[in-house]
Design an enzyme around this catalytic site. Structure first.
Site, PDB file in Angstrom:
ATOM      1  N   CYS A   1       0.793  -1.234   0.000  1.00 19.99           N
ATOM      2  CA  CYS A   1       0.000   0.000   0.000  1.00 19.99           C
ATOM      3  C   CYS A   1       0.819   1.275   0.000  1.00 19.99           C
ATOM      4  O   CYS A   1       0.511   2.210  -0.758  1.00 19.99           O
ATOM      5  CB  CYS A   1      -0.998  -0.002   1.152  1.00 19.99           C
ATOM      6  SG  CYS A   1      -0.296   0.185   2.815  1.00 19.99           S
TER       7      CYS A   1
ATOM      8  N   HIS B   1      -2.850   1.012   7.161  1.00 17.58           N
ATOM      9  CA  HIS B   1      -3.084   0.995   5.714  1.00 17.58           C
ATOM     10  C   HIS B   1      -3.176   2.413   5.172  1.00 17.58           C
ATOM     11  O   HIS B   1      -3.868   3.265   5.729  1.00 17.58           O
ATOM     12  CB  HIS B   1      -4.360   0.228   5.365  1.00 17.58           C
ATOM     13  CG  HIS B   1      -4.701   0.305   3.913  1.00 17.58           C
ATOM     14  ND1 HIS B   1      -3.903  -0.259   2.944  1.00 17.58           N
ATOM     15  CD2 HIS B   1      -5.719   0.925   3.245  1.00 17.58           C
ATOM     16  CE1 HIS B   1      -4.414  -0.017   1.750  1.00 17.58           C
ATOM     17  NE2 HIS B   1      -5.513   0.707   1.905  1.00 17.58           N
TER      18      HIS B   1
ATOM     19  N   ASP C   1      -7.738   4.417  -3.863  1.00 16.17           N
ATOM     20  CA  ASP C   1      -6.798   3.524  -3.192  1.00 16.17           C
ATOM     21  C   ASP C   1      -6.404   2.420  -4.160  1.00 16.17           C
ATOM     22  O   ASP C   1      -7.218   1.567  -4.501  1.00 16.17           O
ATOM     23  CB  ASP C   1      -7.479   2.945  -1.944  1.00 16.17           C
ATOM     24  CG  ASP C   1      -6.594   2.001  -1.147  1.00 16.17           C
ATOM     25  OD1 ASP C   1      -5.424   1.790  -1.539  1.00 16.17           O
ATOM     26  OD2 ASP C   1      -7.072   1.470  -0.129  1.00 16.17           O
TER      27      ASP C   1
END
Length: 280
Positions: free
Chosen positions: A78, A115, A130
């Site tokens: 991420c 995250h 995202d």
């Protein structure tokens, strides 16, 4: 065009990045451009933690991110994915903020906020985007609105706003619909986060023995009709109706699988390191 120094858009080789994700569309900072960039990035750059597997640190400076994901044909997790993506959005004139989420994956227990995701302001409305959550992640941006639902390919996503309690913070919750019911993916607040925050979180995620990424290979890829995962040596494909097919992959076959199913190109040395890791 003015860029935000925090996200490094001025340091990005934009032409190389856009070529890497196969994007040839409009470059104006509009919702249509944001949607197209999100989709192009996801379809081209796989989710993976292979730096940890081969014994290297996960570097988050933009030069390293470009070298790995743009020039070498690799993926990332991420922080890597969304920091590279953020630099591109910044360079193109989007107004972005970093956010941080607590992964849920169907559970309500409080996990650390590790995250990374992004918020983009467009025409008076905020959107979350995202490209770094892996197989169950968003395929397109989602408006930051309570109760919103979005059909993306064969999948459905939604956002709900939860009030805080004595044991849980106020949060927005990203959900995806499974065959039986809604499934919580992660919960996030609206406090602005910056690359320096992600550097701290990244140290924990890439080194701590309790991190899900330090003891096994984790590779994932979403698409509009399938979700592919490779956890250790188990390769699985999940469909929107909930059916799942899984098989074990031999160590020697892993590099080819990474290339064909996840679009991840490994050097000869890294391919051998992956094989060796899984022969232990």
């Amino acid at each position: 065009m003015t860029t935000n120094a925090a996200w490094g858009g001025d340091q990005l080789d934009l032409e190389a990045y856009l070529a890497r994700i196969g994007y040839e569309g409009d470059r104006r900072p509009t919702l249509e451009t944001l949607r197209a960039l999100h989709a192009a990035h996801l379809s081209s750059i796989g989710f993976e933690n292979l730096e940890i597997v081969v014994g290297r640190p996960v570097l988050l400076d933009l030069e390293s991110l470009q070298a790995k994901m743009v020039e070498q044909g690799r993926g990332g997790y991420c922080y890597e994915q969304n920091l590279l993506y953020a630099a591109a959005l910044d360079r193109l004139g989007f107004r972005i903020s970093g956010l941080c989420a607590r992964t849920r994956m169907g559970e309500r227990r409080i996990r650390p906020a590790t995250h990374a995701l992004l918020k983009v302001g467009l025409d008076g409305e905020d959107w979350i985007t995202d490209v770094g959550f892996g197989a169950e992640g968003l395929l397109e941006p989602l408006p930051l609105r309570d109760g919103v639902e979005s059909h993306q390919g064969e999948w459905t996503f939604g956002l709900v706003h939860e009030k805080g309690t004595e044991t849980a913070p106020e949060a927005w919750v990203l959900r995806t619909r499974h065959a039986d019911d809604w499934f919580d993916l992660y919960a996030f607040g609206t406090e602005r986060r910056f690359p320096v925050d992600y550097a701290v979180f990244n140290h924990y995620i890439s080194t701590h023995p309790r991190s899900p990424f330090t003891g096994q290979m984790v590779v994932q890829r979403p698409s509009r009709d399938l979700r592919r995962t490779l956890i250790g040596r188990e390769y699985a494909v999940t469909r929107p109706d909930g059916t799942r097919e899984a098989r074990e992959v031999s160590p020697q076959d892993l590099p080819d699988l990474l290339a064909t199913e996840f679009g991840i190109t490994l050097s000869a040395a890294d391919a051998q390191a992956v094989v060796t890791f899984h022969e232990r």
